[in-house]
Motif scaffolding. Structure first.
Motif, PDB file in Angstrom:
ATOM      1  N   LEU A 142       0.803  -1.134   0.013  1.00  0.00           N
ATOM      2  CA  LEU A 142      -0.074   0.061   0.073  1.00  0.00           C
ATOM      3  C   LEU A 142       0.899   1.235  -0.038  1.00  0.00           C
ATOM      4  N   PRO A 143       0.311   2.306  -0.543  1.00  0.00           N
ATOM      5  CA  PRO A 143       0.982   3.443  -0.668  1.00  0.00           C
ATOM      6  C   PRO A 143       1.236   4.071   0.631  1.00  0.00           C
ATOM      7  N   ALA A 144       2.221   5.024   0.889  1.00  0.00           N
ATOM      8  CA  ALA A 144       2.616   5.321   2.258  1.00  0.00           C
ATOM      9  C   ALA A 144       1.442   6.525   2.844  1.00  0.00           C
ATOM     10  N   THR A 145       0.783   7.099   1.853  1.00  0.00           N
ATOM     11  CA  THR A 145      -0.295   7.988   2.201  1.00  0.00           C
ATOM     12  C   THR A 145      -1.421   7.255   2.917  1.00  0.00           C
ATOM     13  N   ILE A 146      -1.756   6.153   2.442  1.00  0.00           N
ATOM     14  CA  ILE A 146      -2.702   5.436   2.951  1.00  0.00           C
ATOM     15  C   ILE A 146      -2.691   4.907   4.177  1.00  0.00           C
ATOM     16  N   LEU A 147      -1.335   4.602   4.253  1.00  0.00           N
ATOM     17  CA  LEU A 147      -0.867   3.892   5.549  1.00  0.00           C
ATOM     18  C   LEU A 147      -0.679   4.805   6.715  1.00  0.00           C
ATOM     19  N   ARG A 148      -0.383   6.170   6.360  1.00  0.00           N
ATOM     20  CA  ARG A 148      -0.006   7.285   7.243  1.00  0.00           C
ATOM     21  C   ARG A 148      -1.638   7.789   7.695  1.00  0.00           C
ATOM     22  N   THR A 149      -2.478   8.040   6.796  1.00  0.00           N
ATOM     23  CA  THR A 149      -3.769   8.416   7.033  1.00  0.00           C
ATOM     24  C   THR A 149      -4.571   7.398   7.949  1.00  0.00           C
ATOM     25  N   ARG A 150      -4.376   6.293   7.743  1.00  0.00           N
ATOM     26  CA  ARG A 150      -4.877   5.209   8.312  1.00  0.00           C
ATOM     27  C   ARG A 150      -4.543   5.433   9.901  1.00  0.00           C
ATOM     28  N   GLY A 151      -3.014   5.495   9.924  1.00  0.00           N
ATOM     29  CA  GLY A 151      -2.853   5.563  11.537  1.00  0.00           C
ATOM     30  C   GLY A 151      -3.342   6.687  12.018  1.00  0.00           C
ATOM     31  N   ALA A 152      -3.300   8.047  11.291  1.00  0.00           N
ATOM     32  CA  ALA A 152      -3.519   9.137  11.793  1.00  0.00           C
ATOM     33  C   ALA A 152      -5.086   8.908  12.422  1.00  0.00           C
ATOM     34  N   ALA A 153      -6.040   8.583  11.419  1.00  0.00           N
ATOM     35  CA  ALA A 153      -7.264   8.182  11.647  1.00  0.00           C
ATOM     36  C   ALA A 153      -7.463   7.282  13.006  1.00  0.00           C
ATOM     37  N   VAL A 154      -6.936   6.304  13.062  1.00  0.00           N
ATOM     38  CA  VAL A 154      -7.009   5.462  14.044  1.00  0.00           C
ATOM     39  C   VAL A 154      -6.576   6.065  15.580  1.00  0.00           C
ATOM     40  N   ALA A 155      -5.508   6.633  15.292  1.00  0.00           N
ATOM     41  CA  ALA A 155      -4.788   7.215  16.442  1.00  0.00           C
ATOM     42  C   ALA A 155      -5.674   8.489  16.921  1.00  0.00           C
ATOM     43  N   GLY A 156      -6.077   9.150  16.058  1.00  0.00           N
ATOM     44  CA  GLY A 156      -7.178  10.538  16.419  1.00  0.00           C
ATOM     45  C   GLY A 156      -8.343   9.995  17.193  1.00  0.00           C
ATOM     46  N   THR A 157      -8.856   8.728  16.678  1.00  0.00           N
ATOM     47  CA  THR A 157     -10.143   8.271  17.228  1.00  0.00           C
ATOM     48  C   THR A 157      -9.913   7.678  18.373  1.00  0.00           C
ATOM     49  N   ALA A 160     -16.808   2.485  15.388  1.00  0.00           N
ATOM     50  CA  ALA A 160     -16.138   2.679  14.025  1.00  0.00           C
ATOM     51  C   ALA A 160     -14.656   2.083  14.031  1.00  0.00           C
ATOM     52  N   LEU A 161     -14.109   1.828  15.212  1.00  0.00           N
ATOM     53  CA  LEU A 161     -12.679   1.329  15.136  1.00  0.00           C
ATOM     54  C   LEU A 161     -12.459   0.152  14.539  1.00  0.00           C
ATOM     55  N   PRO A 162     -13.162  -1.105  14.489  1.00  0.00           N
ATOM     56  CA  PRO A 162     -13.029  -2.309  13.785  1.00  0.00           C
ATOM     57  C   PRO A 162     -12.794  -1.857  12.406  1.00  0.00           C
ATOM     58  N   GLY A 163     -13.699  -1.099  11.868  1.00  0.00           N
ATOM     59  CA  GLY A 163     -13.652  -0.737  10.584  1.00  0.00           C
ATOM     60  C   GLY A 163     -12.478   0.095   9.918  1.00  0.00           C
ATOM     61  N   LEU A 164     -12.003   0.962  10.937  1.00  0.00           N
ATOM     62  CA  LEU A 164     -10.988   1.876  10.388  1.00  0.00           C
ATOM     63  C   LEU A 164      -9.554   0.917  10.578  1.00  0.00           C
ATOM     64  N   PHE A 165      -9.616   0.006  11.675  1.00  0.00           N
ATOM     65  CA  PHE A 165      -8.391  -0.909  11.662  1.00  0.00           C
ATOM     66  C   PHE A 165      -8.414  -1.679  10.422  1.00  0.00           C
ATOM     67  N   ARG A 166      -9.440  -2.184   9.887  1.00  0.00           N
ATOM     68  CA  ARG A 166      -9.526  -3.009   8.940  1.00  0.00           C
ATOM     69  C   ARG A 166      -9.650  -2.149   7.369  1.00  0.00           C
ATOM     70  N   MET A 167      -9.356  -0.854   7.432  1.00  0.00           N
ATOM     71  CA  MET A 167      -9.240  -0.194   6.235  1.00  0.00           C
ATOM     72  C   MET A 167     -10.640  -0.220   5.416  1.00  0.00           C
ATOM     73  N   ARG A 168     -11.733  -0.371   5.995  1.00  0.00           N
ATOM     74  CA  ARG A 168     -12.975  -0.248   5.429  1.00  0.00           C
ATOM     75  C   ARG A 168     -13.384   0.959   4.894  1.00  0.00           C
ATOM     76  N   LEU A 169     -13.527   1.167   3.642  1.00  0.00           N
ATOM     77  CA  LEU A 169     -13.681   2.551   2.878  1.00  0.00           C
ATOM     78  C   LEU A 169     -15.029   3.154   3.383  1.00  0.00           C
ATOM     79  N   TYR A 170     -15.958   2.384   3.638  1.00  0.00           N
ATOM     80  CA  TYR A 170     -17.324   2.754   4.051  1.00  0.00           C
ATOM     81  C   TYR A 170     -17.240   3.267   5.287  1.00  0.00           C
ATOM     82  N   THR A 171     -16.616   2.708   6.343  1.00  0.00           N
ATOM     83  CA  THR A 171     -16.204   3.200   7.419  1.00  0.00           C
ATOM     84  C   THR A 171     -15.602   4.495   7.361  1.00  0.00           C
ATOM     85  N   TYR A 172     -14.640   4.710   6.808  1.00  0.00           N
ATOM     86  CA  TYR A 172     -13.786   5.919   6.555  1.00  0.00           C
ATOM     87  C   TYR A 172     -14.841   7.210   6.090  1.00  0.00           C
ATOM     88  N   ARG A 173     -15.942   6.661   5.242  1.00  0.00           N
ATOM     89  CA  ARG A 173     -16.603   7.541   4.417  1.00  0.00           C
ATOM     90  C   ARG A 173     -17.695   8.270   5.601  1.00  0.00           C
TER      91      ARG A 173
END
Length: 122
Positions: free
Chosen positions: A5-20, A52-65
């Motif tokens: 996965l591109p670094a942007t996707i991994l970084r934003t996932r980390g930021a979303a999970v950590a922020g939540t 929302a946390l499990p969906g964020l961990f699993r990178m479910r696009l619907y959850t991010y939306r």
């Protein structure tokens, strides 16, 4: 072998999970110990974030939306309480607004990067 996965996707996932996670901790600490209101029932406001946390961990696009829409409720609550409360509660509300905006930005960039990647991939 799973795709890289591109670094942007991994970084934003980390930021979303950590922020939540930090937002959950802040809301619980605020409503239960730091500046509780009433019967401490406002602590239930963390339930949608925890869901929302499990969906964020699993990178479910619907959850991010839907998370990018949900956090605006926390922004609104934080803005109201930052301008109406006094003392520690006002500072905690300001921190809630900042964390909510961080989660929104992380989710937005994550969604955009994922959709761009999907459009480019065969």
């Amino acid at each position: 072998m799973p795709p890289v996965l591109p670094a942007t996707i991994l970084r934003t996932r980390g930021a979303a999970v950590a922020g939540t996670l930090v937002l959950v901790a802040l809301c619980l600490a605020w409503e239960l110990w730091l500046a509780p209101t009433g019967q401490r029932t406002l602590a239930v406001k963390v339930v949608p974030l925890v869901i929302a946390l499990p969906g964020l961990f699993r990178m479910r696009l619907y959850t991010y939306r839907w998370m990018s829409l949900l956090v605006w409720l926390y922004v609104a609550e934080g803005l109201v309480r930052a301008t109406s409360d006094r003392g520690a509660s006002a500072w905690l509300a300001t921190l809630e607004v900042a964390l909510s905006l961080l989660v929104f930005a992380a989710c937005g960039v994550h969604i955009r990067a994922r959709l761009r990647r999907a459009a480019v991939s065969p």
